[in-house]
Design a protein around this motif. Structure first.
Motif, PDB file in Angstrom:
ATOM      1  N   ASN A  88       0.823  -1.217   0.000  1.00 19.11           N
ATOM      2  CA  ASN A  88       0.000   0.000   0.000  1.00 19.11           C
ATOM      3  C   ASN A  88       0.852   1.259   0.000  1.00 19.11           C
ATOM      4  OD1 ASN A  88      -2.421  -1.376  -0.069  1.00 19.11           O
ATOM      5  ND2 ASN A  88      -2.755  -1.300   2.137  1.00 19.11           N
ATOM      6  N   HIS A  89       2.061   1.167   0.572  1.00 17.76           N
ATOM      7  CA  HIS A  89       2.977   2.322   0.607  1.00 17.76           C
ATOM      8  C   HIS A  89       3.956   2.296  -0.564  1.00 17.76           C
ATOM      9  CE1 HIS A  89       2.007   4.312   4.459  1.00 17.76           C
ATOM     10  NE2 HIS A  89       1.641   3.114   4.853  1.00 17.76           N
ATOM     11  N   GLN A  90       3.722   1.383  -1.516  1.00 13.48           N
ATOM     12  CA  GLN A  90       4.570   1.232  -2.697  1.00 13.48           C
ATOM     13  C   GLN A  90       6.005   0.845  -2.338  1.00 13.48           C
ATOM     14  OE1 GLN A  90       4.193   4.327  -5.620  1.00 13.48           O
ATOM     15  NE2 GLN A  90       2.011   4.614  -5.226  1.00 13.48           N
ATOM     16  N   LEU A  91       6.166   0.186  -1.200  1.00 17.69           N
ATOM     17  CA  LEU A  91       7.462  -0.370  -0.814  1.00 17.69           C
ATOM     18  C   LEU A  91       7.514  -1.802  -1.347  1.00 17.69           C
ATOM     19  CD1 LEU A  91       7.488   0.956   2.861  1.00 17.69           C
ATOM     20  CD2 LEU A  91       8.824   1.851   0.970  1.00 17.69           C
ATOM     21  N   TYR A  92       7.635  -1.906  -2.649  1.00 16.39           N
ATOM     22  CA  TYR A  92       7.397  -3.187  -3.299  1.00 16.39           C
ATOM     23  C   TYR A  92       8.432  -4.253  -2.951  1.00 16.39           C
ATOM     24  CZ  TYR A  92       4.038  -0.442  -5.974  1.00 16.39           C
ATOM     25  OH  TYR A  92       2.986   0.374  -6.333  1.00 16.39           O
ATOM     26  N   SER A  93       9.708  -3.871  -2.858  1.00 17.33           N
ATOM     27  CA  SER A  93      10.725  -4.887  -2.561  1.00 17.33           C
ATOM     28  C   SER A  93      10.512  -5.485  -1.174  1.00 17.33           C
ATOM     29  CB  SER A  93      12.134  -4.291  -2.670  1.00 17.33           C
ATOM     30  OG  SER A  93      12.288  -3.213  -1.767  1.00 17.33           O
ATOM     31  N   GLN A  94      10.161  -4.623  -0.180  1.00 19.50           N
ATOM     32  CA  GLN A  94       9.874  -5.132   1.167  1.00 19.50           C
ATOM     33  C   GLN A  94       8.613  -6.001   1.172  1.00 19.50           C
ATOM     34  OE1 GLN A  94      10.789  -2.019   0.361  1.00 19.50           O
ATOM     35  NE2 GLN A  94      11.689  -0.916   2.093  1.00 19.50           N
ATOM     36  N   ALA A  95       7.612  -5.580   0.398  1.00 27.92           N
ATOM     37  CA  ALA A  95       6.366  -6.346   0.317  1.00 27.92           C
ATOM     38  C   ALA A  95       6.628  -7.726  -0.285  1.00 27.92           C
ATOM     39  CB  ALA A  95       5.340  -5.594  -0.522  1.00 27.92           C
ATOM     40  N   ILE A  96       7.436  -7.768  -1.326  1.00 29.49           N
ATOM     41  CA  ILE A  96       7.751  -9.040  -1.985  1.00 29.49           C
ATOM     42  C   ILE A  96       8.425 -10.000  -1.013  1.00 29.49           C
ATOM     43  CG2 ILE A  96       9.294 -10.080  -3.718  1.00 29.49           C
ATOM     44  CD1 ILE A  96       8.553  -7.619  -5.514  1.00 29.49           C
ATOM     45  N   GLU A  97       9.387  -9.494  -0.234  1.00 26.92           N
ATOM     46  CA  GLU A  97      10.078 -10.353   0.738  1.00 26.92           C
ATOM     47  C   GLU A  97       9.108 -10.880   1.790  1.00 26.92           C
ATOM     48  OE1 GLU A  97      13.180 -11.586   0.548  1.00 26.92           O
ATOM     49  OE2 GLU A  97      13.072 -10.608  -1.407  1.00 26.92           O
ATOM     50  N   ALA A  98       8.185 -10.013   2.233  1.00 30.74           N
ATOM     51  CA  ALA A  98       7.205 -10.427   3.243  1.00 30.74           C
ATOM     52  C   ALA A  98       6.266 -11.503   2.684  1.00 30.74           C
ATOM     53  CB  ALA A  98       6.398  -9.215   3.723  1.00 30.74           C
ATOM     54  N   TYR A  99       5.814 -11.306   1.450  1.00 27.48           N
ATOM     55  CA  TYR A  99       4.934 -12.311   0.835  1.00 27.48           C
ATOM     56  C   TYR A  99       5.662 -13.643   0.644  1.00 27.48           C
ATOM     57  CZ  TYR A  99       1.471  -8.677  -0.289  1.00 27.48           C
ATOM     58  OH  TYR A  99       0.525  -7.685  -0.214  1.00 27.48           O
ATOM     59  N   LYS A 100       6.943 -13.576   0.266  1.00 30.26           N
ATOM     60  CA  LYS A 100       7.720 -14.811   0.100  1.00 30.26           C
ATOM     61  C   LYS A 100       7.832 -15.565   1.425  1.00 30.26           C
ATOM     62  CE  LYS A 100      10.615 -13.544  -3.870  1.00 30.26           C
ATOM     63  NZ  LYS A 100      11.986 -13.185  -4.306  1.00 30.26           N
ATOM     64  N   GLU A 101       8.079 -14.807   2.505  1.00 31.23           N
ATOM     65  CA  GLU A 101       8.181 -15.434   3.824  1.00 31.23           C
ATOM     66  C   GLU A 101       6.842 -16.054   4.229  1.00 31.23           C
ATOM     67  OE1 GLU A 101       9.949 -16.882   7.147  1.00 31.23           O
ATOM     68  OE2 GLU A 101      10.943 -15.869   5.468  1.00 31.23           O
ATOM     69  N   SER A 102       5.756 -15.368   3.889  1.00 36.08           N
ATOM     70  CA  SER A 102       4.426 -15.898   4.172  1.00 36.08           C
ATOM     71  C   SER A 102       4.207 -17.217   3.445  1.00 36.08           C
ATOM     72  CB  SER A 102       3.360 -14.877   3.757  1.00 36.08           C
ATOM     73  OG  SER A 102       2.070 -15.380   4.006  1.00 36.08           O
ATOM     74  N   LEU A 103       4.598 -17.266   2.171  1.00 41.53           N
ATOM     75  CA  LEU A 103       4.406 -18.477   1.371  1.00 41.53           C
ATOM     76  C   LEU A 103       5.313 -19.618   1.816  1.00 41.53           C
ATOM     77  CD1 LEU A 103       3.925 -16.896  -2.165  1.00 41.53           C
ATOM     78  CD2 LEU A 103       2.242 -18.219  -0.877  1.00 41.53           C
ATOM     79  N   ARG A 104       6.464 -19.294   2.393  1.00 44.54           N
ATOM     80  CA  ARG A 104       7.323 -20.351   2.931  1.00 44.54           C
ATOM     81  C   ARG A 104       6.619 -21.095   4.058  1.00 44.54           C
ATOM     82  NH1 ARG A 104      11.393 -16.097   2.950  1.00 44.54           N
ATOM     83  NH2 ARG A 104      12.557 -16.215   0.991  1.00 44.54           N
ATOM     84  N   ASN A 105       5.799 -20.368   4.793  1.00 44.17           N
ATOM     85  CA  ASN A 105       5.099 -20.959   5.935  1.00 44.17           C
ATOM     86  C   ASN A 105       3.728 -21.512   5.563  1.00 44.17           C
ATOM     87  OD1 ASN A 105       6.733 -20.394   8.563  1.00 44.17           O
ATOM     88  ND2 ASN A 105       6.917 -18.523   7.347  1.00 44.17           N
ATOM     89  N   ASN A 106       3.147 -20.992   4.487  1.00 43.52           N
ATOM     90  CA  ASN A 106       1.844 -21.496   4.033  1.00 43.52           C
ATOM     91  C   ASN A 106       1.811 -21.470   2.499  1.00 43.52           C
ATOM     92  OD1 ASN A 106      -0.768 -22.342   3.764  1.00 43.52           O
ATOM     93  ND2 ASN A 106      -1.713 -20.459   4.519  1.00 43.52           N
ATOM     94  N   PRO A 107       2.442 -22.466   1.874  1.00 43.53           N
ATOM     95  CA  PRO A 107       2.559 -22.467   0.402  1.00 43.53           C
ATOM     96  C   PRO A 107       1.223 -22.554  -0.327  1.00 43.53           C
ATOM     97  CG  PRO A 107       4.050 -24.067   1.431  1.00 43.53           C
ATOM     98  CD  PRO A 107       3.111 -23.608   2.493  1.00 43.53           C
ATOM     99  N   SER A 108       0.178 -22.960   0.352  1.00 40.74           N
ATOM    100  CA  SER A 108      -1.111 -23.144  -0.316  1.00 40.74           C
ATOM    101  C   SER A 108      -1.976 -21.878  -0.323  1.00 40.74           C
ATOM    102  CB  SER A 108      -1.895 -24.276   0.360  1.00 40.74           C
ATOM    103  OG  SER A 108      -2.183 -23.940   1.701  1.00 40.74           O
TER     104      SER A 108
END
Length: 207
Positions: A88-108
């Protein structure tokens, strides 16, 4: 002692559902005073701060909850929310890392996967953006995408207080969606005033 912090969390959840986010914040803080390791209170406090647009404080709590939480799905929820705030703050690189970490814990989690793909596209557009007409067209497209994304996203678990095995009610989902739409409108107004860079620097400094 353990019972006391759970009682404060339940009280906070009740206030949160009534959209009394500041009062819910107080209850969650009381729970953490009783038990500083209560990850449910950390996560819910982060959500309450998010609903009050205290985004940098929300990120700090959600990061703390994500690191301390042992249940993978709850950990994934915390990082998903961090991604939403950064996006939402257009901090896309930080958002991408956070989403990747989320998917590592819940790939589905398909919602997180969708947000990650959208975020990558937004970052590419941001880097490749040149003239004003192109930027306007991208913003218009992004606004529509965000509206669709928020409609899907806000009906899922993020930004809702955790309860043992209970799911968020339909009414509460609609309330959260309305709040998200209002926040999106405010974000678009700020974008029009070309304050993105100032907001980005301010948020990073708070971290």
């Amino acid at each position: 002692m353990a019972q006391a912090d759970r009682n404060y969390v339940r009280s906070g959840n009740k206030l949160y559902r009534q959209q009394k986010y500041a009062q819910a914040e107080t209850e969650y803080r009381k729970a953490l005073d009783k038990n500083s390791n209560n990850t449910q209170a950390m996560y819910n406090l982060g959500c309450a701060l998010l609903m009050q647009q205290k985004d940098s404080s929300a990120i700090a709590l959600l990061e703390k909850a994500g690191k301390a939480e042992t249940a993978k799905k709850r950990k994934a929820m915390a990082y998903h929310n961090i991604g939403v705030i950064c996006q939402n703050h257009q901090l896309y690189s930080q958002a991408i890392e956070a989403y990747k970490e989320s998917l590592r814990n819940n790939p589905s989690d398909n919602q997180t996967r969708y947000n990650l793909a959208l975020c990558k596209r937004q970052m590419k557009n941001q880097k490749g953006g040149g003239n004003k007409n192109q930027k306007k067209q991208e913003q218009k497209q992004q606004k529509q995408e965000n509206k669709d994304k928020k409609q899907n996203k806000q009906q899922k678990q993020q930004s809702s207080p955790q309860k043992a095995e209970e799911k968020m009610s339909k009414d509460n989902a609609e309330q959260l969606l309305n709040a998200a739409i209002q926040e999106e409108k405010a974000t678009q107004q700020r974008m029009k005033k070309q304050q993105q860079s100032a907001q980005r620097r301010r948020l990073q400094k708070n971290w």
